[in-house]
Design a protein around this motif. Sequence first.
Motif, PDB file in Angstrom:
ATOM      1  N   ARG A  92      13.041  31.008   5.973  1.00 57.01           N
ATOM      2  CA  ARG A  92      12.398  29.701   6.133  1.00 57.01           C
ATOM      3  C   ARG A  92      12.068  29.060   4.793  1.00 57.01           C
ATOM      4  O   ARG A  92      12.094  27.837   4.663  1.00 57.01           O
ATOM      5  CB  ARG A  92      11.152  29.834   6.997  1.00 57.01           C
ATOM      6  CG  ARG A  92      11.511  30.062   8.456  1.00 57.01           C
ATOM      7  CD  ARG A  92      10.303  30.140   9.338  1.00 57.01           C
ATOM      8  NE  ARG A  92      10.688  30.235  10.744  1.00 57.01           N
ATOM      9  CZ  ARG A  92       9.912  30.699  11.695  1.00 57.01           C
ATOM     10  NH1 ARG A  92       8.688  31.121  11.407  1.00 57.01           N
ATOM     11  NH2 ARG A  92      10.332  30.761  12.928  1.00 57.01           N
ATOM     12  N   TYR A 149      15.790  28.067   3.082  1.00 54.76           N
ATOM     13  CA  TYR A 149      16.743  27.275   3.867  1.00 54.76           C
ATOM     14  C   TYR A 149      16.785  25.826   3.395  1.00 54.76           C
ATOM     15  O   TYR A 149      15.773  25.155   3.245  1.00 54.76           O
ATOM     16  CB  TYR A 149      16.387  27.314   5.353  1.00 54.76           C
ATOM     17  CG  TYR A 149      17.208  26.349   6.175  1.00 54.76           C
ATOM     18  CD1 TYR A 149      18.561  26.574   6.401  1.00 54.76           C
ATOM     19  CD2 TYR A 149      16.635  25.195   6.692  1.00 54.76           C
ATOM     20  CE1 TYR A 149      19.310  25.689   7.132  1.00 54.76           C
ATOM     21  CE2 TYR A 149      17.382  24.305   7.436  1.00 54.76           C
ATOM     22  CZ  TYR A 149      18.724  24.553   7.654  1.00 54.76           C
ATOM     23  OH  TYR A 149      19.471  23.665   8.377  1.00 54.76           O
ATOM     24  N   THR A 150      18.001  25.372   3.133  1.00 55.98           N
ATOM     25  CA  THR A 150      18.259  23.982   2.772  1.00 55.98           C
ATOM     26  C   THR A 150      19.483  23.551   3.575  1.00 55.98           C
ATOM     27  O   THR A 150      20.555  24.149   3.429  1.00 55.98           O
ATOM     28  CB  THR A 150      18.571  23.844   1.260  1.00 55.98           C
ATOM     29  OG1 THR A 150      17.528  24.483   0.527  1.00 55.98           O
ATOM     30  CG2 THR A 150      18.686  22.402   0.841  1.00 55.98           C
ATOM     31  N   PRO A 151      19.340  22.526   4.429  1.00 60.07           N
ATOM     32  CA  PRO A 151      20.468  22.115   5.272  1.00 60.07           C
ATOM     33  C   PRO A 151      21.746  21.861   4.471  1.00 60.07           C
ATOM     34  O   PRO A 151      21.715  21.232   3.414  1.00 60.07           O
ATOM     35  CB  PRO A 151      19.972  20.824   5.938  1.00 60.07           C
ATOM     36  CG  PRO A 151      18.490  20.931   5.898  1.00 60.07           C
ATOM     37  CD  PRO A 151      18.164  21.687   4.634  1.00 60.07           C
ATOM     38  N   ARG A 152      22.854  22.394   4.969  1.00 59.98           N
ATOM     39  CA  ARG A 152      24.198  22.210   4.415  1.00 59.98           C
ATOM     40  C   ARG A 152      24.347  22.635   2.942  1.00 59.98           C
ATOM     41  O   ARG A 152      25.276  22.241   2.273  1.00 59.98           O
ATOM     42  CB  ARG A 152      24.653  20.775   4.613  1.00 59.98           C
ATOM     43  CG  ARG A 152      24.886  20.444   6.084  1.00 59.98           C
ATOM     44  CD  ARG A 152      25.284  19.008   6.308  1.00 59.98           C
ATOM     45  NE  ARG A 152      24.208  18.051   6.086  1.00 59.98           N
ATOM     46  CZ  ARG A 152      23.161  17.853   6.882  1.00 59.98           C
ATOM     47  NH1 ARG A 152      23.051  18.564   7.970  1.00 59.98           N
ATOM     48  NH2 ARG A 152      22.237  16.958   6.606  1.00 59.98           N
ATOM     49  N   HIS A 153      23.432  23.438   2.443  1.00 57.57           N
ATOM     50  CA  HIS A 153      23.528  23.924   1.067  1.00 57.57           C
ATOM     51  C   HIS A 153      24.550  25.064   1.024  1.00 57.57           C
ATOM     52  O   HIS A 153      24.576  25.905   1.915  1.00 57.57           O
ATOM     53  CB  HIS A 153      22.152  24.420   0.590  1.00 57.57           C
ATOM     54  CG  HIS A 153      22.098  24.717  -0.865  1.00 57.57           C
ATOM     55  ND1 HIS A 153      22.533  25.914  -1.393  1.00 57.57           N
ATOM     56  CD2 HIS A 153      21.653  23.975  -1.910  1.00 57.57           C
ATOM     57  CE1 HIS A 153      22.354  25.903  -2.702  1.00 57.57           C
ATOM     58  NE2 HIS A 153      21.820  24.731  -3.040  1.00 57.57           N
ATOM     59  N   GLY A 210      22.238  27.210   3.083  1.00 55.27           N
ATOM     60  CA  GLY A 210      22.384  26.598   4.395  1.00 55.27           C
ATOM     61  C   GLY A 210      22.488  27.692   5.454  1.00 55.27           C
ATOM     62  O   GLY A 210      22.618  28.881   5.126  1.00 55.27           O
ATOM     63  N   SER A 211      22.441  27.319   6.720  1.00 53.69           N
ATOM     64  CA  SER A 211      22.448  28.332   7.781  1.00 53.69           C
ATOM     65  C   SER A 211      23.745  29.157   7.779  1.00 53.69           C
ATOM     66  O   SER A 211      23.713  30.364   8.007  1.00 53.69           O
ATOM     67  CB  SER A 211      22.208  27.700   9.149  1.00 53.69           C
ATOM     68  OG  SER A 211      23.217  26.756   9.441  1.00 53.69           O
ATOM     69  N   LYS A 212      24.866  28.521   7.477  1.00 54.98           N
ATOM     70  CA  LYS A 212      26.141  29.238   7.455  1.00 54.98           C
ATOM     71  C   LYS A 212      26.155  30.294   6.346  1.00 54.98           C
ATOM     72  O   LYS A 212      26.538  31.444   6.567  1.00 54.98           O
ATOM     73  CB  LYS A 212      27.287  28.246   7.270  1.00 54.98           C
ATOM     74  CG  LYS A 212      28.661  28.853   7.373  1.00 54.98           C
ATOM     75  CD  LYS A 212      29.726  27.778   7.286  1.00 54.98           C
ATOM     76  CE  LYS A 212      31.116  28.352   7.421  1.00 54.98           C
ATOM     77  NZ  LYS A 212      32.149  27.315   7.341  1.00 54.98           N
ATOM     78  N   ARG A 241      25.140  32.385  12.767  1.00 53.63           N
ATOM     79  CA  ARG A 241      24.558  31.115  12.331  1.00 53.63           C
ATOM     80  C   ARG A 241      23.500  30.649  13.339  1.00 53.63           C
ATOM     81  O   ARG A 241      22.470  30.097  12.971  1.00 53.63           O
ATOM     82  CB  ARG A 241      25.680  30.089  12.201  1.00 53.63           C
ATOM     83  CG  ARG A 241      25.271  28.813  11.535  1.00 53.63           C
ATOM     84  CD  ARG A 241      26.498  27.952  11.310  1.00 53.63           C
ATOM     85  NE  ARG A 241      26.125  26.709  10.689  1.00 53.63           N
ATOM     86  CZ  ARG A 241      26.974  25.755  10.407  1.00 53.63           C
ATOM     87  NH1 ARG A 241      28.258  25.906  10.677  1.00 53.63           N
ATOM     88  NH2 ARG A 241      26.573  24.642   9.849  1.00 53.63           N
ATOM     89  N   SER A 293      19.609  29.587  12.679  1.00 59.09           N
ATOM     90  CA  SER A 293      19.123  28.265  13.085  1.00 59.09           C
ATOM     91  C   SER A 293      17.957  28.359  14.058  1.00 59.09           C
ATOM     92  O   SER A 293      16.977  27.623  13.933  1.00 59.09           O
ATOM     93  CB  SER A 293      20.258  27.451  13.726  1.00 59.09           C
ATOM     94  OG  SER A 293      21.269  27.216  12.780  1.00 59.09           O
ATOM     95  N   ASN A 329      14.148  27.002  13.278  1.00 59.81           N
ATOM     96  CA  ASN A 329      13.557  25.972  14.129  1.00 59.81           C
ATOM     97  C   ASN A 329      12.440  26.479  15.033  1.00 59.81           C
ATOM     98  O   ASN A 329      11.885  25.722  15.815  1.00 59.81           O
ATOM     99  CB  ASN A 329      14.652  25.318  14.977  1.00 59.81           C
ATOM    100  CG  ASN A 329      15.630  24.567  14.114  1.00 59.81           C
ATOM    101  OD1 ASN A 329      15.245  23.887  13.176  1.00 59.81           O
ATOM    102  ND2 ASN A 329      16.906  24.709  14.412  1.00 59.81           N
TER     103      ASN A 329
END
Length: 178
Positions: A136, A139-143, A147-149, A159, A163, A167
């Motif tokens: 948490r 986590y940085t979106p699409r990093h 990123g989650s991937k 993944r 996620s 969330n």
Amino acid sequence: MKRASLNTPNDWLSWAEDRSIPEPNSGCHLWLCAVRGKKGRGRRAADPRPMACVGGRSGSAFRLLWEGVHGPIPEGMVLCHTCDNSLCINLAHGFLGTQKENMQDCAKKKRQWLQSASSFEVPSAKFTPELLEYVRAVYTPRHPEFGSKALAKKLGMSRNAISMAINGHTYNRTGGAQ
């Protein structure tokens, strides 16, 4: 396999024998035919359940076999399994009990947890409190690295697991069960 006439308990036992293989170490008779995966709380995504269709009835092969040999399951009773191998159809591994007894058996074998237990106490939990806090925090979106991937690949998880944890769908912010 030819279509069999299942009129006697011996017919049912022969039917099951043709569709299973004995596992010598556990005594389980492992189902070799159709299975159904089932998703849900505390269940692996592809927890296979033996399925069969006999005489116009379809459902759990273990349950159909039990009823074919022992007769209908009385109202208020459920068919329980001693070995907890979802592919096992060995009738010696089955017994009748109430739903409450089945859930107590589940808890005793640590296959299920109390609703109030922390998510981290669940035997199949992927996260420790420390790992969840780390995920948490970074986590940085699409990093490309956080990123989650990327986190899923780095931590050997899906993944979706990452996620859902981020969330709060799987683990709430205090770590308790959702």
